[in-house]
Write a protein that holds these residues in place. Structure first.
Motif, PDB file in Angstrom:
ATOM      1  N   ILE A 287      -6.897  -7.232  -1.630  1.00  0.00           N
ATOM      2  CA  ILE A 287      -7.683  -8.136  -0.792  1.00  0.00           C
ATOM      3  C   ILE A 287      -9.154  -8.113  -1.191  1.00  0.00           C
ATOM      4  O   ILE A 287      -9.791  -9.154  -1.306  1.00  0.00           O
ATOM      5  CB  ILE A 287      -7.544  -7.768   0.704  1.00  0.00           C
ATOM      6  CG1 ILE A 287      -6.125  -8.039   1.186  1.00  0.00           C
ATOM      7  CG2 ILE A 287      -8.567  -8.511   1.561  1.00  0.00           C
ATOM      8  CD1 ILE A 287      -5.828  -7.476   2.568  1.00  0.00           C
ATOM      9  N   LEU A 288      -9.688  -6.926  -1.416  1.00  0.00           N
ATOM     10  CA  LEU A 288     -11.126  -6.773  -1.645  1.00  0.00           C
ATOM     11  C   LEU A 288     -11.536  -6.875  -3.107  1.00  0.00           C
ATOM     12  O   LEU A 288     -12.702  -7.123  -3.401  1.00  0.00           O
ATOM     13  CB  LEU A 288     -11.613  -5.446  -1.067  1.00  0.00           C
ATOM     14  CG  LEU A 288     -11.457  -5.288   0.438  1.00  0.00           C
ATOM     15  CD1 LEU A 288     -11.971  -3.937   0.880  1.00  0.00           C
ATOM     16  CD2 LEU A 288     -12.154  -6.415   1.185  1.00  0.00           C
ATOM     17  N   GLY A 289     -10.630  -6.655  -4.028  1.00  0.00           N
ATOM     18  CA  GLY A 289     -10.954  -6.734  -5.441  1.00  0.00           C
ATOM     19  C   GLY A 289     -11.575  -5.469  -5.985  1.00  0.00           C
ATOM     20  O   GLY A 289     -11.692  -4.444  -5.305  1.00  0.00           O
ATOM     21  N   GLN A 290     -12.026  -5.537  -7.228  1.00  0.00           N
ATOM     22  CA  GLN A 290     -12.516  -4.366  -7.947  1.00  0.00           C
ATOM     23  C   GLN A 290     -13.834  -3.819  -7.416  1.00  0.00           C
ATOM     24  O   GLN A 290     -14.154  -2.665  -7.635  1.00  0.00           O
ATOM     25  CB  GLN A 290     -12.656  -4.689  -9.430  1.00  0.00           C
ATOM     26  CG  GLN A 290     -11.319  -4.900 -10.113  1.00  0.00           C
ATOM     27  CD  GLN A 290     -11.498  -5.157 -11.592  1.00  0.00           C
ATOM     28  OE1 GLN A 290     -12.607  -5.326 -12.085  1.00  0.00           O
ATOM     29  NE2 GLN A 290     -10.384  -5.195 -12.310  1.00  0.00           N
ATOM     30  N   LYS A 291     -14.623  -4.627  -6.758  1.00  0.00           N
ATOM     31  CA  LYS A 291     -15.923  -4.168  -6.280  1.00  0.00           C
ATOM     32  C   LYS A 291     -15.836  -3.401  -4.961  1.00  0.00           C
ATOM     33  O   LYS A 291     -16.831  -2.956  -4.437  1.00  0.00           O
ATOM     34  CB  LYS A 291     -16.879  -5.353  -6.119  1.00  0.00           C
ATOM     35  CG  LYS A 291     -17.208  -6.018  -7.436  1.00  0.00           C
ATOM     36  CD  LYS A 291     -18.207  -7.126  -7.252  1.00  0.00           C
ATOM     37  CE  LYS A 291     -18.497  -7.760  -8.600  1.00  0.00           C
ATOM     38  NZ  LYS A 291     -19.476  -8.816  -8.502  1.00  0.00           N
ATOM     39  N   ALA A 292     -14.634  -3.253  -4.463  1.00  0.00           N
ATOM     40  CA  ALA A 292     -14.439  -2.584  -3.174  1.00  0.00           C
ATOM     41  C   ALA A 292     -14.842  -1.119  -3.248  1.00  0.00           C
ATOM     42  O   ALA A 292     -14.638  -0.450  -4.249  1.00  0.00           O
ATOM     43  CB  ALA A 292     -12.986  -2.698  -2.742  1.00  0.00           C
ATOM     44  N   LEU A 293     -15.425  -0.659  -2.174  1.00  0.00           N
ATOM     45  CA  LEU A 293     -15.803   0.741  -2.048  1.00  0.00           C
ATOM     46  C   LEU A 293     -14.742   1.449  -1.221  1.00  0.00           C
ATOM     47  O   LEU A 293     -14.955   1.800  -0.067  1.00  0.00           O
ATOM     48  CB  LEU A 293     -17.177   0.855  -1.375  1.00  0.00           C
ATOM     49  CG  LEU A 293     -18.324   0.154  -2.084  1.00  0.00           C
ATOM     50  CD1 LEU A 293     -19.553   0.126  -1.198  1.00  0.00           C
ATOM     51  CD2 LEU A 293     -18.633   0.843  -3.400  1.00  0.00           C
ATOM     52  N   LEU A 294     -13.563   1.614  -1.816  1.00  0.00           N
ATOM     53  CA  LEU A 294     -12.463   2.242  -1.098  1.00  0.00           C
ATOM     54  C   LEU A 294     -12.607   3.753  -1.139  1.00  0.00           C
ATOM     55  O   LEU A 294     -12.875   4.342  -2.173  1.00  0.00           O
ATOM     56  CB  LEU A 294     -11.120   1.845  -1.700  1.00  0.00           C
ATOM     57  CG  LEU A 294     -10.725   0.377  -1.604  1.00  0.00           C
ATOM     58  CD1 LEU A 294      -9.335   0.169  -2.183  1.00  0.00           C
ATOM     59  CD2 LEU A 294     -10.771  -0.112  -0.181  1.00  0.00           C
ATOM     60  N   VAL A 295     -12.410   4.353   0.014  1.00  0.00           N
ATOM     61  CA  VAL A 295     -12.456   5.801   0.155  1.00  0.00           C
ATOM     62  C   VAL A 295     -11.116   6.214   0.749  1.00  0.00           C
ATOM     63  O   VAL A 295     -10.695   5.663   1.769  1.00  0.00           O
ATOM     64  CB  VAL A 295     -13.602   6.232   1.102  1.00  0.00           C
ATOM     65  CG1 VAL A 295     -13.612   7.735   1.309  1.00  0.00           C
ATOM     66  CG2 VAL A 295     -14.941   5.740   0.577  1.00  0.00           C
ATOM     67  N   THR A 296     -10.449   7.160   0.126  1.00  0.00           N
ATOM     68  CA  THR A 296      -9.172   7.605   0.672  1.00  0.00           C
ATOM     69  C   THR A 296      -9.412   8.467   1.906  1.00  0.00           C
ATOM     70  O   THR A 296     -10.505   9.014   2.110  1.00  0.00           O
ATOM     71  CB  THR A 296      -8.367   8.422  -0.355  1.00  0.00           C
ATOM     72  OG1 THR A 296      -9.040   9.649  -0.594  1.00  0.00           O
ATOM     73  CG2 THR A 296      -8.158   7.640  -1.651  1.00  0.00           C
ATOM     74  N   GLU A 297      -8.365   8.612   2.713  1.00  0.00           N
ATOM     75  CA  GLU A 297      -8.446   9.474   3.896  1.00  0.00           C
ATOM     76  C   GLU A 297      -8.813  10.896   3.483  1.00  0.00           C
ATOM     77  O   GLU A 297      -9.617  11.562   4.151  1.00  0.00           O
ATOM     78  CB  GLU A 297      -7.113   9.472   4.635  1.00  0.00           C
ATOM     79  CG  GLU A 297      -6.708   8.123   5.148  1.00  0.00           C
ATOM     80  CD  GLU A 297      -5.231   8.034   5.495  1.00  0.00           C
ATOM     81  OE1 GLU A 297      -4.495   9.024   5.321  1.00  0.00           O
ATOM     82  OE2 GLU A 297      -4.812   6.961   5.959  1.00  0.00           O
ATOM     83  N   ASP A 298      -8.246  11.362   2.377  1.00  0.00           N
ATOM     84  CA  ASP A 298      -8.525  12.717   1.895  1.00  0.00           C
ATOM     85  C   ASP A 298      -9.984  12.857   1.466  1.00  0.00           C
ATOM     86  O   ASP A 298     -10.637  13.858   1.770  1.00  0.00           O
ATOM     87  CB  ASP A 298      -7.599  13.077   0.735  1.00  0.00           C
ATOM     88  CG  ASP A 298      -6.135  13.139   1.151  1.00  0.00           C
ATOM     89  OD1 ASP A 298      -5.864  13.391   2.339  1.00  0.00           O
ATOM     90  OD2 ASP A 298      -5.272  12.923   0.281  1.00  0.00           O
TER      91      ASP A 298
END
Length: 163
Positions: A38-49
């Motif tokens: 949904i957000l693409g490559q620029k997303a600042l995804l942080v895992t729960e861990d």
């Protein structure tokens, strides 16, 4: 931003919100790939861990099973109160929520056992404040007395009737 679900209704405005804020997004572990799409490559995804290890969030993620895509609750302390941000599990028991759950269970019969397992997991908690995905008519998120136990018991009974 803590996501409690990867359902389309929970993520419908996510792309625009991310474009506007560029905030870090913590998706449920089982749905991280959906959010990345949904957000693409620029997303600042942080895992729960990663969130837990960073020390920037004073709580923990609780994966929940049942109907829906990658449900997760977040348990944290805020101003001396235990807070549970739990998405759609459990339900408060409104007619709309009950009807929605009946439709979901009708489509996925196997989801009731998973839902009950999540309810049992949540029984270990004693939140002072509950933040469901859909607030009810009362603006008060505080739980008093045995409110939490009553809500979870009602969810168990609901599943027994529907399943």
């Amino acid at each position: 931003m803590l996501l409690t679900s990867c359902e389309s209704e929970a993520t419908s405005g996510l792309k625009d919100l991310f474009a506007f804020t560029k905030c870090k997004v913590v998706p449920p572990k089982l749905g991280a790939h959906l959010i990345a799409k949904i957000l693409g490559q620029k997303a600042l995804l942080v895992t729960e861990d990663e969130l837990q290890r960073s020390g920037s969030f004073p709580g923990r993620a609780i994966p929940l099973r049942g109907p829906g895509a990658a449900a997760t609750a977040y348990w944290f302390e805020w101003h001396g109160k235990n807070v549970l941000a739990a998405g759609r599990i459990p339900i408060r028991g409104t007619v709309d929520e009950g009807n929605q759950m009946m439709r979901i269970f009708a489509q996925r019969r196997d989801g009731s056992a998973d839902f009950l397992q999540s309810i049992h997991e949540l029984k270990r908690l004693r939140p002072d404040i509950w933040l469901p995905a859909v607030p009810e008519s009362s603006p008060n998120a505080y739980l008093y007395g045995n409110d939490w136990g009553d809500i979870l018991s009602m969810n168990e009974e609901f599943v027994r009737q529907v399943a």
